[in-house]
Design a protein around this motif. Structure first.
Motif, PDB file in Angstrom:
ATOM      1  N   ASN A  85       6.160   0.743  -3.456  1.00 46.07           N
ATOM      2  CA  ASN A  85       5.402   0.775  -2.356  1.00 46.07           C
ATOM      3  C   ASN A  85       3.972   0.969  -3.207  1.00 46.07           C
ATOM      4  O   ASN A  85       2.602   0.156  -1.973  1.00 46.07           O
ATOM      5  CB  ASN A  85       5.581   2.082  -0.819  1.00 46.07           C
ATOM      6  CG  ASN A  85       6.546   1.869   0.059  1.00 46.07           C
ATOM      7  OD1 ASN A  85       6.904   1.351   0.272  1.00 46.07           O
ATOM      8  ND2 ASN A  85       6.656   2.952  -0.060  1.00 46.07           N
ATOM      9  N   ARG A  86       3.675   1.077  -4.050  1.00 43.76           N
ATOM     10  CA  ARG A  86       2.546   1.711  -4.584  1.00 43.76           C
ATOM     11  C   ARG A  86       1.917  -0.258  -5.036  1.00 43.76           C
ATOM     12  O   ARG A  86       0.846  -0.467  -5.283  1.00 43.76           O
ATOM     13  CB  ARG A  86       2.952   2.808  -6.150  1.00 43.76           C
ATOM     14  CG  ARG A  86       1.283   2.911  -6.641  1.00 43.76           C
ATOM     15  CD  ARG A  86       1.194   3.660  -7.930  1.00 43.76           C
ATOM     16  NE  ARG A  86       0.252   3.557  -8.499  1.00 43.76           N
ATOM     17  CZ  ARG A  86      -0.123   2.841  -9.425  1.00 43.76           C
ATOM     18  NH1 ARG A  86       0.691   1.780 -10.274  1.00 43.76           N
ATOM     19  NH2 ARG A  86      -1.074   3.260  -9.883  1.00 43.76           N
ATOM     20  N   GLU A  87       3.356  -1.067  -5.578  1.00 38.40           N
ATOM     21  CA  GLU A  87       3.181  -1.996  -5.869  1.00 38.40           C
ATOM     22  C   GLU A  87       3.376  -2.739  -4.609  1.00 38.40           C
ATOM     23  O   GLU A  87       1.755  -3.509  -5.041  1.00 38.40           O
ATOM     24  CB  GLU A  87       4.310  -2.261  -7.026  1.00 38.40           C
ATOM     25  CG  GLU A  87       4.499  -1.766  -8.144  1.00 38.40           C
ATOM     26  CD  GLU A  87       6.511  -2.047  -8.561  1.00 38.40           C
ATOM     27  OE1 GLU A  87       7.121  -2.565  -8.246  1.00 38.40           O
ATOM     28  OE2 GLU A  87       6.154  -1.552  -9.614  1.00 38.40           O
ATOM     29  N   ALA A  88       3.168  -2.737  -4.249  1.00 39.29           N
ATOM     30  CA  ALA A  88       3.159  -3.677  -2.633  1.00 39.29           C
ATOM     31  C   ALA A  88       1.858  -2.822  -2.663  1.00 39.29           C
ATOM     32  O   ALA A  88       0.898  -4.364  -2.029  1.00 39.29           O
ATOM     33  CB  ALA A  88       4.375  -3.354  -1.481  1.00 39.29           C
ATOM     34  N   ALA A  89       0.953  -2.535  -1.972  1.00 37.12           N
ATOM     35  CA  ALA A  89      -0.075  -1.569  -1.645  1.00 37.12           C
ATOM     36  C   ALA A  89      -0.857  -2.915  -2.751  1.00 37.12           C
ATOM     37  O   ALA A  89      -2.033  -2.894  -2.302  1.00 37.12           O
ATOM     38  CB  ALA A  89      -0.400  -0.472  -1.712  1.00 37.12           C
ATOM     39  N   LEU A  90      -0.601  -2.514  -4.256  1.00 40.01           N
ATOM     40  CA  LEU A  90      -1.788  -3.169  -4.684  1.00 40.01           C
ATOM     41  C   LEU A  90      -2.003  -4.405  -4.515  1.00 40.01           C
ATOM     42  O   LEU A  90      -2.701  -4.929  -5.184  1.00 40.01           O
ATOM     43  CB  LEU A  90      -1.461  -2.726  -5.924  1.00 40.01           C
ATOM     44  CG  LEU A  90      -2.249  -1.282  -6.666  1.00 40.01           C
ATOM     45  CD1 LEU A  90      -1.816  -0.525  -7.846  1.00 40.01           C
ATOM     46  CD2 LEU A  90      -3.265  -1.050  -6.650  1.00 40.01           C
ATOM     47  N   GLU A  91      -0.567  -5.248  -4.697  1.00 42.72           N
ATOM     48  CA  GLU A  91      -0.873  -6.721  -4.024  1.00 42.72           C
ATOM     49  C   GLU A  91      -0.962  -6.868  -3.407  1.00 42.72           C
ATOM     50  O   GLU A  91      -1.617  -8.104  -3.369  1.00 42.72           O
ATOM     51  CB  GLU A  91       0.715  -7.002  -4.317  1.00 42.72           C
ATOM     52  CG  GLU A  91       0.997  -8.252  -4.594  1.00 42.72           C
ATOM     53  CD  GLU A  91       0.816  -9.364  -5.058  1.00 42.72           C
ATOM     54  OE1 GLU A  91       0.360 -10.065  -5.032  1.00 42.72           O
ATOM     55  OE2 GLU A  91       0.684  -9.097  -6.708  1.00 42.72           O
ATOM     56  N   ARG A  92      -0.956  -6.373  -1.954  1.00 39.13           N
ATOM     57  CA  ARG A  92      -1.871  -6.611  -1.157  1.00 39.13           C
ATOM     58  C   ARG A  92      -3.464  -6.213  -0.901  1.00 39.13           C
ATOM     59  O   ARG A  92      -4.251  -7.534  -0.830  1.00 39.13           O
ATOM     60  CB  ARG A  92      -1.830  -6.021   0.540  1.00 39.13           C
ATOM     61  CG  ARG A  92      -0.600  -6.255   1.369  1.00 39.13           C
ATOM     62  CD  ARG A  92       0.152  -5.424   2.611  1.00 39.13           C
ATOM     63  NE  ARG A  92       1.287  -4.449   1.934  1.00 39.13           N
ATOM     64  CZ  ARG A  92       1.041  -3.327   3.113  1.00 39.13           C
ATOM     65  NH1 ARG A  92       0.497  -3.128   3.917  1.00 39.13           N
ATOM     66  NH2 ARG A  92       2.602  -2.591   3.250  1.00 39.13           N
ATOM     67  N   LEU A  93      -3.904  -5.608  -1.696  1.00 36.56           N
ATOM     68  CA  LEU A  93      -5.432  -6.067  -2.359  1.00 36.56           C
ATOM     69  C   LEU A  93      -5.526  -7.050  -3.190  1.00 36.56           C
ATOM     70  O   LEU A  93      -6.485  -7.311  -2.902  1.00 36.56           O
ATOM     71  CB  LEU A  93      -5.514  -4.474  -2.754  1.00 36.56           C
ATOM     72  CG  LEU A  93      -7.085  -3.920  -3.142  1.00 36.56           C
ATOM     73  CD1 LEU A  93      -8.380  -4.230  -2.180  1.00 36.56           C
ATOM     74  CD2 LEU A  93      -7.268  -2.878  -4.539  1.00 36.56           C
ATOM     75  N   ARG A  94      -4.743  -7.198  -4.709  1.00 37.06           N
ATOM     76  CA  ARG A  94      -5.149  -7.897  -5.272  1.00 37.06           C
ATOM     77  C   ARG A  94      -5.028  -9.502  -4.115  1.00 37.06           C
ATOM     78  O   ARG A  94      -6.311 -10.460  -4.468  1.00 37.06           O
ATOM     79  CB  ARG A  94      -3.858  -8.458  -5.781  1.00 37.06           C
ATOM     80  CG  ARG A  94      -3.848  -9.415  -7.052  1.00 37.06           C
ATOM     81  CD  ARG A  94      -3.028  -9.647  -8.192  1.00 37.06           C
ATOM     82  NE  ARG A  94      -2.135 -10.661  -7.734  1.00 37.06           N
ATOM     83  CZ  ARG A  94      -2.651 -11.934  -7.321  1.00 37.06           C
ATOM     84  NH1 ARG A  94      -3.573 -12.688  -8.152  1.00 37.06           N
ATOM     85  NH2 ARG A  94      -1.547 -12.553  -6.410  1.00 37.06           N
ATOM     86  N   GLU A  95      -4.476  -9.459  -3.514  1.00 33.95           N
ATOM     87  CA  GLU A  95      -4.081 -10.820  -2.315  1.00 33.95           C
ATOM     88  C   GLU A  95      -5.776 -10.684  -1.167  1.00 33.95           C
ATOM     89  O   GLU A  95      -6.597 -12.252  -1.320  1.00 33.95           O
ATOM     90  CB  GLU A  95      -3.198 -10.716  -1.105  1.00 33.95           C
ATOM     91  CG  GLU A  95      -2.181 -11.895  -2.076  1.00 33.95           C
ATOM     92  CD  GLU A  95      -0.511 -11.571  -1.735  1.00 33.95           C
ATOM     93  OE1 GLU A  95      -0.485 -10.475  -0.201  1.00 33.95           O
ATOM     94  OE2 GLU A  95       0.186 -11.422  -1.631  1.00 33.95           O
ATOM     95  N   LEU A  96      -6.435  -9.675  -0.836  1.00 30.37           N
ATOM     96  CA  LEU A  96      -7.653  -9.848   0.053  1.00 30.37           C
ATOM     97  C   LEU A  96      -8.200 -10.171  -1.433  1.00 30.37           C
ATOM     98  O   LEU A  96      -9.275 -10.789  -0.463  1.00 30.37           O
ATOM     99  CB  LEU A  96      -7.170  -8.731   0.551  1.00 30.37           C
ATOM    100  CG  LEU A  96      -8.661  -8.268   1.607  1.00 30.37           C
ATOM    101  CD1 LEU A  96      -8.141  -8.931   2.761  1.00 30.37           C
ATOM    102  CD2 LEU A  96      -8.383  -7.147   1.206  1.00 30.37           C
ATOM    103  N   VAL A  97      -8.344  -9.227  -1.712  1.00 35.58           N
ATOM    104  CA  VAL A  97      -9.831  -9.857  -3.110  1.00 35.58           C
ATOM    105  C   VAL A  97      -9.115 -11.302  -3.287  1.00 35.58           C
ATOM    106  O   VAL A  97     -10.442 -12.116  -3.528  1.00 35.58           O
ATOM    107  CB  VAL A  97      -9.702  -8.893  -4.660  1.00 35.58           C
ATOM    108  CG1 VAL A  97     -11.178  -9.041  -4.631  1.00 35.58           C
ATOM    109  CG2 VAL A  97      -9.718  -7.405  -4.054  1.00 35.58           C
ATOM    110  N   LEU A  98      -8.738 -11.739  -3.443  1.00 31.74           N
ATOM    111  CA  LEU A  98      -8.023 -13.093  -4.219  1.00 31.74           C
ATOM    112  C   LEU A  98      -8.752 -14.255  -2.997  1.00 31.74           C
ATOM    113  O   LEU A  98      -9.784 -15.425  -3.716  1.00 31.74           O
ATOM    114  CB  LEU A  98      -7.121 -13.387  -4.781  1.00 31.74           C
ATOM    115  CG  LEU A  98      -6.918 -14.771  -5.207  1.00 31.74           C
ATOM    116  CD1 LEU A  98      -7.405 -14.833  -6.380  1.00 31.74           C
ATOM    117  CD2 LEU A  98      -5.143 -14.917  -5.859  1.00 31.74           C
ATOM    118  N   ASP A  99      -8.272 -13.635  -2.467  1.00 29.33           N
ATOM    119  CA  ASP A  99      -9.521 -14.868  -1.131  1.00 29.33           C
ATOM    120  C   ASP A  99     -10.399 -14.778  -0.692  1.00 29.33           C
ATOM    121  O   ASP A  99     -10.920 -15.973  -0.464  1.00 29.33           O
ATOM    122  CB  ASP A  99      -7.923 -14.574   0.246  1.00 29.33           C
ATOM    123  CG  ASP A  99      -7.943 -15.514   1.505  1.00 29.33           C
ATOM    124  OD1 ASP A  99      -7.865 -16.472   1.158  1.00 29.33           O
ATOM    125  OD2 ASP A  99      -8.618 -14.873   2.312  1.00 29.33           O
TER     126      ASP A  99
END
Length: 140
Positions: A85-99
């Motif tokens: 879940n920690r990895e999933a949350a960080l990945e979602r943040l990464r995608e949001l900032v990448l966008d």
């Protein structure tokens, strides 16, 4: 200092990201009421080390995860493991900032060509003649 890589040239220090564990919602077994496997991620965009242009685009987004106070809140609870879940949350943040790093293209106003205008008017005249023929036949 560990970093969350966004692009080759952009990364967020993990010290700027607040992660906390909490109990997951929803159905589960006997173990669900004892474990804190869900992750609550908070990231203050205004206080971050992101470039100003990226911060501005991130804050302008109409996304429910970005609050009025400029804090991104992500809750990850789809996995049974806290680490996943920690990895999933960080990945979602990464995608949001990448966008938000992508610069939107500016639309350039164009005018229709002379031939396009002529074609439109010719089609319009043809349509009118077809409809005029329909009304003539119905009066018989």
């Amino acid at each position: 200092m560990t970093l969350l890589a966004i692009t080759d040239h952009l990364a967020i220090p993990l010290e700027e990201i607040e992660l906390s564990a909490m109990r997951s919602q929803g159905a589960g077994g006997q173990h669900v009421n004892k474990t804190e496997s869900a992750i609550h991620l908070r990231f203050d965009v205004g206080a971050s080390s992101l470039p100003e242009a990226v911060k501005e685009r991130l804050l302008k987004r109409r996304d429910h995860r970005v609050g009025d106070d400029g804090v991104v809140v992500i809750k990850a609870q789809q996995f049974r493991s806290q680490e996943r879940n920690r990895e999933a949350a960080l990945e979602r943040l990464r995608e949001l900032v990448l966008d938000a790093t992508k610069v939107p293209l500016v639309r350039k106003a164009t005018k229709p060509s002379r031939s396009a205008k002529k074609r439109r008017l010719d089609d319009k005249g043809h349509r009118g003649r077809v409809k005029a023929l329909r009304t003539d036949r119905s009066s018989d």
